[in-house]
Motif scaffolding. Structure first.
Motif: not given
Length: 313
Positions: A100-115, A137-143
């Motif tokens: 879902g979109r909330p889970v996908l947002a968390l997955v992207l945040v986690a990948s940007l944090a751990l990679f 929302l994409g900008f917020v997730i990336i930042m």
């Protein structure tokens, strides 16, 4: 009194010396008369070599341009459609349906944090954030994700500060550039960190290596965030552009003439912006480095002159 024999010997010696000087003068005169030709030949030879080198440089440049054009055409004809059809579009569909979109947002945040912790490029995650969530929302997730991904390596680097310091000794030129970030006031540190984010220097290495300098955490954090803002927008834009082409490739969206022209112009502007930011950051870092080197040289010369004044006469 001088005898007649001695006088004759002196006269013969003087005459022989006169002949030698005359011979030397004749030799010198002949050499001087031939020098313009030799100098001219010496001047023409480097000119001929430079022309030959310039000719071969243009030949190599033409061949490289021809090869690049051919490869680009082949990629546009077969490579890009294959990547869109077999890789990008299936990935987008899987991401959109598996989470879902909330889970996908968390997955992207986690990948940007751990990679960045494991030196893995986080560009694909930024592209996906732009493709799926757009500019807001994409900008917020990336930042959010990149901010966490900059803090974690800094905290981990503090635990291995001595090892990182020994590792940097193998690359003194990069270590000198990193040391520049920790010098000066907080605003200077903020400025240098932001320039490092924009410059082509690998930020995943910088996140760890900056701990061996006098860098304070606050300018490091805010400088990193400021430097990531233009990169985030560029990734979001490129992600939206990839999504548009992928939809057009699969027949889900038909590009109008206005959209094609807009995408071409915006793509050119994005490329020019990336190049301009990179050149500006690199040049500014070099200027800061030169200014610091001049200050150190001036301080050393000032100390030397002070010691000379103190020395007894």
């Amino acid at each position: 009194m001088m005898t007649q024999e001695s006088a004759e010997e002196l006269e013969e010696h003087a005459n022989s010396g006169h002949h030698v000087r005359r011979g030397n003068s004749e030799y010198v005169r002949l050499v001087i008369s031939d020098e313009p030709g030799a100098v001219e030949n010496e001047m023409l030879q480097p000119q001929a070599e430079s022309r030959l080198n310039s000719f071969w440089w243009w030949i190599k440049a033409f061949l490289w341009c021809f090869v690049i054009i051919v490869i680009s055409l082949l990629l546009l004809k077969w490579g890009v459609p294959f990547v869109f059809e077999k890789i990008i579009y299936p990935m987008m569909e899987w991401e959109a349906t598996a989470f879902g979109r909330p889970v996908l947002a968390l997955v992207l945040v986690a990948s940007l944090a751990l990679f960045p912790v494991f030196f893995i490029p986080s560009g694909p995650s930024m592209w996906l954030a732009g493709m799926i969530f757009g500019y807001g929302l994409g900008f917020v997730i990336i930042m959010v994700g990149t901010t966490v991904g900059m803090v974690l390596p800094y905290l981990i680097g503090l635990l291995f500060r001595d090892r990182i310091h020994q590792w940097l000794k193998r690359w003194p030129r990069n270590a000198e550039m990193i040391r520049l970030a920790g010098e000066g006031s907080s605003f200077h540190q903020f400025q240098v960190v932001a320039l490092f984010r924009i410059s082509p220097f690998p930020y995943t290495i910088f996140n760890y290596a900056v701990v061996v300098t006098n860098m304070r955490f606050s300018p490091y954090l805010w400088g990193s965030i400021a430097g990531m803002v233009p990169e985030a927008f560029l990734y979001i834009y490129s992600g939206r552009l990839i999504k548009t082409f992928a939809d057009a490739q699969n027949g889900k969206h038909r590009l109008t003439t206005v959209e094609i022209v807009y995408n071409i112009i915006s793509f050119i502007i994005a490329v020019v912006t990336i190049v301009a930011f990179t050149v500006y950051a690199k040049r500014t870092l070099n200027e800061l480095k030169m200014a610091e080197a001049n200050e150190e040289a001036a301080s050393v010369s000032g100390n030397a002159s002070f010691e000379i004044e103190k020395a007894p006469h």
